[in-house]
Design a protein around this motif. Structure first.
Motif, short mmCIF file in Angstrom:
data_model
loop_
_atom_site.label_atom_id
_atom_site.label_comp_id
_atom_site.label_asym_id
_atom_site.label_seq_id
_atom_site.Cartn_x
_atom_site.Cartn_y
_atom_site.Cartn_z
N PRO A 61 0.81 -1.23 0.00
CA PRO A 61 0.00 0.00 0.00
C PRO A 61 0.84 1.28 0.00
CG PRO A 61 -0.85 -1.54 1.62
CD PRO A 61 0.44 -2.09 1.13
N LEU A 62 2.00 1.25 0.66
CA LEU A 62 2.87 2.43 0.65
C LEU A 62 3.40 2.69 -0.75
CD1 LEU A 62 4.89 2.06 3.96
CD2 LEU A 62 3.16 3.76 3.41
N SER A 63 3.75 1.64 -1.47
CA SER A 63 4.22 1.81 -2.85
C SER A 63 3.11 2.33 -3.74
CB SER A 63 4.75 0.48 -3.39
OG SER A 63 5.84 0.04 -2.62
N SER A 68 0.55 6.88 -6.78
CA SER A 68 -0.53 7.86 -6.83
C SER A 68 0.02 9.28 -6.75
CB SER A 68 -1.51 7.60 -5.70
OG SER A 68 -2.51 8.57 -5.68
N MET A 69 1.03 9.50 -5.91
CA MET A 69 1.61 10.82 -5.79
C MET A 69 2.30 11.24 -7.09
SD MET A 69 4.35 12.42 -3.11
CE MET A 69 5.76 11.68 -3.88
N ILE A 70 2.95 10.30 -7.77
CA ILE A 70 3.58 10.63 -9.04
C ILE A 70 2.53 11.13 -10.03
CG2 ILE A 70 4.74 9.63 -11.06
CD1 ILE A 70 6.29 7.87 -9.09
N LYS A 71 1.39 10.46 -10.07
CA LYS A 71 0.32 10.88 -10.97
C LYS A 71 -0.28 12.21 -10.53
CE LYS A 71 -1.56 6.69 -10.76
NZ LYS A 71 -2.53 5.60 -10.93
N ASP A 72 -0.30 12.47 -9.24
CA ASP A 72 -0.89 13.71 -8.74
C ASP A 72 -0.01 14.94 -8.93
OD1 ASP A 72 -3.13 12.34 -7.98
OD2 ASP A 72 -2.57 12.20 -5.86
N VAL A 107 2.79 8.82 -21.88
CA VAL A 107 3.80 7.75 -21.97
C VAL A 107 4.88 7.94 -20.90
CG1 VAL A 107 5.65 6.82 -23.42
CG2 VAL A 107 3.37 7.17 -24.37
N ILE A 108 5.27 9.18 -20.67
CA ILE A 108 6.29 9.44 -19.63
C ILE A 108 5.75 9.06 -18.26
CG2 ILE A 108 7.61 11.25 -18.47
CD1 ILE A 108 7.85 12.60 -21.27
N TYR A 109 4.50 9.45 -17.96
CA TYR A 109 3.89 9.04 -16.68
C TYR A 109 3.80 7.52 -16.59
CZ TYR A 109 2.50 13.65 -14.93
OH TYR A 109 2.50 14.90 -14.41
N LEU A 110 3.45 6.89 -17.69
CA LEU A 110 3.35 5.42 -17.72
C LEU A 110 4.71 4.78 -17.43
CD1 LEU A 110 1.64 2.88 -18.30
CD2 LEU A 110 2.35 3.10 -20.68
N ILE A 111 5.77 5.33 -18.00
CA ILE A 111 7.12 4.79 -17.76
C ILE A 111 7.48 4.94 -16.29
CG2 ILE A 111 9.57 5.18 -18.23
CD1 ILE A 111 8.73 5.82 -21.14
N THR A 114 5.43 2.49 -14.27
CA THR A 114 5.85 1.11 -14.52
C THR A 114 7.15 0.79 -13.78
OG1 THR A 114 4.79 1.14 -16.69
CG2 THR A 114 6.45 -0.55 -16.33
N VAL A 115 8.09 1.73 -13.80
CA VAL A 115 9.35 1.52 -13.08
C VAL A 115 9.09 1.37 -11.58
CG1 VAL A 115 11.52 2.64 -12.41
CG2 VAL A 115 10.82 2.62 -14.80
N ILE A 116 8.25 2.24 -11.03
CA ILE A 116 7.93 2.16 -9.60
C ILE A 116 7.21 0.84 -9.28
CG2 ILE A 116 6.60 3.20 -7.72
CD1 ILE A 116 9.08 4.78 -8.43
N THR A 117 6.33 0.40 -10.18
CA THR A 117 5.63 -0.87 -9.97
C THR A 117 6.60 -2.04 -9.98
OG1 THR A 117 3.66 0.04 -11.00
CG2 THR A 117 3.79 -2.35 -10.85
N ARG A 118 7.57 -2.02 -10.89
CA ARG A 118 8.58 -3.08 -10.94
C ARG A 118 9.44 -3.07 -9.68
NH1 ARG A 118 6.62 -6.16 -14.97
NH2 ARG A 118 6.49 -4.99 -16.89
#
Length: 138
Positions: A61-63, A68-72, A107-111, A114-118
């Motif tokens: 949940p912290l990740s 979410s903060m990156i998107k915000d 695409v930049i937000y997606l990258i 995706t990196v944070i998810t990995r």
């Protein structure tokens, strides 16, 4: 009067701090008391039990809050902080290439996400391996 960028950093820090505190509280309360008692039964102290059993369950949940903060961060444009989305808006206003520029920003937000998810998946595997795979998900 604060400049826009420090104000945005302060607001994001306070907002994310509140979400992280609530996530940690919820993670600690959601773990069944039997897991805490099991930690005591095998000879762990309170802090060892928290570090090895309870807190690793709060990692996903912290990740998710970080993602979410990156998107915000695009919301910072509302207080005139020049960030990626605002820059794309300005360039699109001059070049009339709205779709192309907004797709590039997406695409930049997606990258980033995706990196944070990995990294999150890697961290979860490492926590599981470090704890011997004994973390029980609530």
């Amino acid at each position: 009067m604060l400049p826009a960028f420090p104000c945005a950093v302060l607001v994001f820090a306070l907002n994310e701090g509140a979400y992280c505190a609530e996530t940690m509280r919820a993670a600690i309360e959601s773990v069944p008391k039997g897991q805490l008692e099991a930690g005591y039964c095998v000879g762990m102290s309170y802090f060892q039990t928290m570090r090895r059993i309870i807190l690793p369950q709060a990692f996903p949940p912290l990740s998710n809050s970080l993602i979410s903060m990156i998107k915000d961060t695009s919301l910072a444009a509302n207080i005139t902080v020049t960030e990626m989305f605002m820059t794309a808006q300005r360039v699109a206003g001059r070049t009339y290439e709205h779709l192309l520029l907004y797709a590039e920003v997406a695409v930049i937000y997606l990258i980033f996400c995706t990196v944070i998810t990995r990294l999150q998946a890697f961290g979860e595997k490492r926590l599981s391996r470090m704890n011997g795979g004994d973390v029980i998900r609530a």
